[in-house]
Write an enzyme that holds these catalytic residues in place. Structure first.
Site, PDB file in Angstrom:
ATOM      1  N   PHE A   4       0.785  -1.371  -0.016  1.00 52.96           N
ATOM      2  CA  PHE A   4       0.093  -0.185  -0.303  1.00 52.96           C
ATOM      3  C   PHE A   4       0.605   1.094  -0.044  1.00 52.96           C
ATOM      4  O   PHE A   4       1.993   1.334   0.933  1.00 52.96           O
ATOM      5  CB  PHE A   4      -0.841  -0.308   1.123  1.00 52.96           C
ATOM      6  CG  PHE A   4      -2.180   1.051   1.661  1.00 52.96           C
ATOM      7  CD1 PHE A   4      -2.750   1.131   0.399  1.00 52.96           C
ATOM      8  CD2 PHE A   4      -2.078   2.090   2.712  1.00 52.96           C
ATOM      9  CE1 PHE A   4      -3.463   2.251   0.598  1.00 52.96           C
ATOM     10  CE2 PHE A   4      -2.927   3.147   2.623  1.00 52.96           C
ATOM     11  CZ  PHE A   4      -3.824   3.606   1.618  1.00 52.96           C
ATOM     12  N   SER A   9       3.123  -6.722   2.473  1.00 50.07           N
ATOM     13  CA  SER A   9       2.734  -6.209   3.040  1.00 50.07           C
ATOM     14  C   SER A   9       0.988  -6.400   2.872  1.00 50.07           C
ATOM     15  O   SER A   9       0.923  -6.947   2.611  1.00 50.07           O
ATOM     16  CB  SER A   9       3.217  -4.479   2.922  1.00 50.07           C
ATOM     17  OG  SER A   9       2.383  -3.680   3.682  1.00 50.07           O
ATOM     18  N   MET A  10       0.769  -4.784   2.320  1.00 50.36           N
ATOM     19  CA  MET A  10      -0.444  -5.493   1.877  1.00 50.36           C
ATOM     20  C   MET A  10      -0.700  -5.683  -0.112  1.00 50.36           C
ATOM     21  O   MET A  10      -1.765  -6.956   0.546  1.00 50.36           O
ATOM     22  CB  MET A  10      -1.521  -4.562   1.125  1.00 50.36           C
ATOM     23  CG  MET A  10      -2.846  -4.101   0.891  1.00 50.36           C
ATOM     24  SD  MET A  10      -3.118  -2.611   0.296  1.00 50.36           S
ATOM     25  CE  MET A  10      -2.835  -2.187  -2.051  1.00 50.36           C
ATOM     26  N   ASP A  53       9.543  -4.318  12.992  1.00 56.63           N
ATOM     27  CA  ASP A  53       7.671  -3.798  11.926  1.00 56.63           C
ATOM     28  C   ASP A  53       7.392  -3.003  12.196  1.00 56.63           C
ATOM     29  O   ASP A  53       6.610  -2.746  13.348  1.00 56.63           O
ATOM     30  CB  ASP A  53       7.441  -4.907  11.716  1.00 56.63           C
ATOM     31  CG  ASP A  53       7.112  -4.643  10.333  1.00 56.63           C
ATOM     32  OD1 ASP A  53       6.900  -3.287  10.517  1.00 56.63           O
ATOM     33  OD2 ASP A  53       6.548  -5.544   9.243  1.00 56.63           O
ATOM     34  N   HIS A 110      10.481  -3.642   8.186  1.00 53.79           N
ATOM     35  CA  HIS A 110       8.841  -3.378   7.582  1.00 53.79           C
ATOM     36  C   HIS A 110       9.621  -4.213   5.807  1.00 53.79           C
ATOM     37  O   HIS A 110       9.149  -4.810   4.662  1.00 53.79           O
ATOM     38  CB  HIS A 110       7.832  -2.935   7.794  1.00 53.79           C
ATOM     39  CG  HIS A 110       6.671  -2.734   6.644  1.00 53.79           C
ATOM     40  ND1 HIS A 110       5.915  -3.872   6.806  1.00 53.79           N
ATOM     41  CD2 HIS A 110       6.385  -2.171   5.581  1.00 53.79           C
ATOM     42  CE1 HIS A 110       4.888  -3.867   6.211  1.00 53.79           C
ATOM     43  NE2 HIS A 110       5.060  -3.038   5.213  1.00 53.79           N
TER      44      HIS A 110
END
Length: 253
Positions: free
Chosen positions: A26, A94-95, A195, A225
């Site tokens: 994202f 992630s996303m 993270d 992250h």
């Protein structure tokens, strides 16, 4: 809308046996996954990494998109890859991991396996409960990109986080969490010990919620992250390629 230099989608067509769909995060872009994609191409895999709608341009454009737009993009790419390759794996950061899980839930056997790096399905931030209200009055907040431990490495991501798009992401999280038991594909989960963007509980919820009989968890001890650009990137690249080969070998028996 002009695309930021480096944020362009990329693809490598090298194999009709194995395809890998890479899904970025994202407010990020394909730039965060390009080194991973290049490594996978060197292993002889066909690779696709689309630029999600509203990404790699401006946060204002991202605010005009919603999660069905992002999902529709990767769903289309998966369909195209399955027409080319015998087995298609979906990798996500992630996303991108959220979208990968949704593809597994919706597309079943079309997804041969999943590799997730610091995937997100929720947040513990108290202000997240206010997202439906904030999305009506607040266009953006401080950006989340660039959480990398390795000195001198930056991420091509927005400096501002679009609030309306974030609220839509939270709706996707809820759907994916509810349907985690529908994920039965082989799964490799890699997540950072530290993270600052996605809380560790996300990986715990995923690990406990899926029904994958072939499941492996790897801790990333030297990355934040955006681990695909961080110190543990070589480990991610190597383990993901090994995972693909192992799943293929098991399926051939």
């Amino acid at each position: 809308m002009p695309v930021l230099a480096g944020a362009e989608p990329f693809s490598h067509t090298d194999s009709t046996e194995v395809g890998v769909l890479l899904c970025h995060g994202f407010t990020g872009s394909p730039a965060s996954l390009r080194p991973w994609g290049e490594y996978l191409a060197q292993q002889g895999f066909t690779v696709r990494c689309p630029r999600l709608p509203g990404h790699g341009t401006t946060w204002q454009e991202c605010n005009r998109t919603r999660w069905p737009d992002w999902y529709g993009c990767v769903d289309t790419e998966l369909t195209e890859l399955t027409a080319i390759c015998e087995s298609v794996f979906v990798f996500g950061l992630s996303m991108g991991g959220t979208l990968a899980l949704r593809l597994a839930q919706q597309r079943g056997d079309a997804v041969a396996g999943l590799v997730l790096v610091n995937p997100s399905v929720l947040t513990l931030r108290t202000d997240a409960k206010l997202l439906p209200l904030l999305a009506r009055v607040l266009p953006s907040v401080k950006g989340l990109g660039g959480d990398i431990a390795k000195p001198g490495v930056t991420e091509l991501a927005y400096a501002r986080t679009p609030v309306k798009a974030t609220e839509s992401l939270s709706r996707l999280w809820k759907i994916v969490r509810q349907d985690l038991p529908r994920v039965t594909q082989p799964l490799l989960l890699l997540h950072s010990v530290v993270d600052h963007i996605v809380e560790p509980v996300n990986s715990k919820v995923i690990a406990e919620g899926v029904r994958s009989t072939e499941f492996e968890e790897v801790l990333l001890r030297d990355s934040y992250h955006v681990a695909t650009l961080d110190n543990d990137a070589p480990l991610i690249f190597e383990r993901s390629a090994e995972f693909v080969r192992t799943v293929r070998q098991v399926g051939a028996r």
